[in-house]
Scaffold this motif. Structure first.
Motif, PDB file in Angstrom:
ATOM      1  N   ASP A 115      -1.542  -3.244  -6.792  1.00  0.00           N
ATOM      2  CA  ASP A 115      -2.499  -2.318  -6.041  1.00  0.00           C
ATOM      3  C   ASP A 115      -1.937  -1.067  -6.123  1.00  0.00           C
ATOM      4  N   PHE A 116      -2.982  -0.112  -6.475  1.00  0.00           N
ATOM      5  CA  PHE A 116      -2.563   1.329  -6.994  1.00  0.00           C
ATOM      6  C   PHE A 116      -2.408   2.214  -5.698  1.00  0.00           C
ATOM      7  N   GLU A 117      -3.168   2.104  -4.778  1.00  0.00           N
ATOM      8  CA  GLU A 117      -3.019   2.761  -3.567  1.00  0.00           C
ATOM      9  C   GLU A 117      -1.751   2.458  -2.667  1.00  0.00           C
ATOM     10  N   SER A 118      -1.220   1.026  -2.663  1.00  0.00           N
ATOM     11  CA  SER A 118      -0.109   0.570  -1.984  1.00  0.00           C
ATOM     12  C   SER A 118       1.299   1.065  -2.959  1.00  0.00           C
ATOM     13  N   ALA A 119       1.162   0.918  -4.227  1.00  0.00           N
ATOM     14  CA  ALA A 119       2.138   1.607  -5.009  1.00  0.00           C
ATOM     15  C   ALA A 119       2.456   3.039  -4.960  1.00  0.00           C
ATOM     16  N   GLN A 120       1.400   3.828  -4.587  1.00  0.00           N
ATOM     17  CA  GLN A 120       1.388   5.122  -4.474  1.00  0.00           C
ATOM     18  C   GLN A 120       2.103   5.533  -3.166  1.00  0.00           C
TER      19      GLN A 120
END
Length: 388
Positions: free
Chosen positions: A371-376
């Motif tokens: 999940d890009f947002e969570s990883a960011q």
């Protein structure tokens, strides 16, 4: 391994001798009762090591042991017995429970073990747990989560006038941009042919030493168990052959000093440069394994093409080995990753810890999803050095 029955007997035996006053007499009684070997000032067997010290009071500054001597016994509960006129006091003095080193400490380095510790250098509590016999089992479980090299780096920093070897990684603007790009690199790698090649490579390495991994999995010391399995998978040559012979001969394997690096297995491809950390999980034992050093992982992710991976090796109750290669940003892994500063040096962003249930979920219900947002959000916290 922590043998609660043996150590409880030891504690009772010594407490029954309160007021004996003479450490020589007490040490001889304990040696005979528990059939201990003696090496200079330390008495030991397969379950514990103990050092007797004479003191007029509980809190004193008597020299206890050299740090180099402690390295020989740090995988066992290292017990210090202060023999005072009216009571015998017991504490754990493993490297995890030392605040700093005292004597000749100016020569101490992470690559040069020097100096001794005094009784007042031993923590009287750790993580809110009092350093007293009734808590020895819980304290030793805490100690087993930390390697000697990690504790040594902390002691070097804590000891006055000593410069720690490790420093907080301060990325440039270009490096921060590269670090932020690591999420997209991970997503690309997890869907690539290179991922399948690396996964097959690691699985083949595991298959070649399946029997030996199961033998190593029976070792109770979590640090030794992890290092031995890691070395079985990635090691080569005579050292690996010796370890295999010792495991089959049911002998204590030789000390395996794995390099204190970010990953355990490195492999470069045309478009990716990978570092893989091997994490062992014995599924029928409760544990929350320690993860990666935050500064080290950020330093690696600041390099072009870098992809950081975790290779899970799990052993179930039936003796079957399960593996899974995943990204540090994998949704399941990320949800079970926290950052701890408890045992990191002052000039450090800390280390991560994985929840055992998250690792188990990744093994048996793997979702190749980032999940890009969570990883960011998570990556931003790492860069800022936030805990949690």
């Amino acid at each position: 391994m922590y043998n609660a029955e043996i150590i409880e007997k030891l504690v009772r035996f010594i407490q029954e001798k309160d007021g004996i006053r003479d450490k020589g007499i007490l040490s001889k009684l304990v040696q005979n009762q528990f059939r201990l070997e003696k090496n200079r000032s330390v008495f030991f067997n397969e379950w514990f090591a103990i050092r007797f010290c004479r003191s007029e009071k509980r809190y004193c500054s008597n020299t206890v042991l050299s740090l180099s001597a402690l390295t020989m016994y740090d995988m066992l509960p290292m017990i210090i017995c202060l023999v005072t006129p009216y009571k015998n006091y017991l504490m754990l003095a493993n490297s995890t429970f030392l605040k700093k080193i005292s004597q000749t400490s100016q020569n101490l380095r992470t690559d040069k073990i020097r100096g001794s510790f005094n009784s007042n250098n031993i923590m009287r509590e750790s993580g809110g747990i009092q350093n007293t016999p009734e808590n020895f089992e819980a304290l030793f479980a805490l100690h087993q989560k930390h390697t000697f090299s990690e504790n040594l780096a902390r002691l070097v920093e804590a000891t006055s006038q000593i410069e720690p070897k490790g420093k907080k990684f301060i990325p440039s603007e270009e490096e921060i941009e590269c670090i932020n790009g690591s999420i997209n690199r991970a997503i690309a790698f997890m869907g690539s042919e290179e991922y399948r090649v690396l996964d097959a490579d690691l699985k083949e390495r595991v298959k070649a030493v399946e029997e030996e991994i199961l033998l190593a999995a029976s070792i109770d010391n979590v640090n030794l168990r992890g290092r031995f399995i890691e070395f079985l998978i990635t090691g080569e040559g005579e050292a690996k052959e010796l370890l295999i012979r010792c495991l089959h001969g049911k002998k204590m394997p030789p000390k395996i000093f794995t390099a204190d690096k970010l990953g355990d297995y490195k492999r470069n491809f045309e478009h990716f440069k990978t570092e893989t950390d091997i994490k062992t999980k014995v599924l029928f034992l409760k544990s929350n394994p320690k993860g990666y050093n935050v500064d080290k992982v950020l330093s690696f992710l600041a390099e072009e093409k870098s992809v950081y991976l975790i290779f899970l090796v799990a052993i179930d109750l039936q003796g079957k080995i399960h593996t899974r290669l995943c990204s540090m940003y994998n949704r399941q892994i990320l949800e079970g990753t926290s950052v701890k500063h408890e045992w990191a040096g002052r000039d450090s962003r800390g280390v991560t810890q994985f929840q055992g249930k998250a690792l188990k979920s990744t093994i048996f219900s793997f979702e190749n999803e980032i999940d890009f947002e969570s990883a960011q959000i998570f990556l931003s916290k790492l860069i800022k050095g936030e805990e949690g």
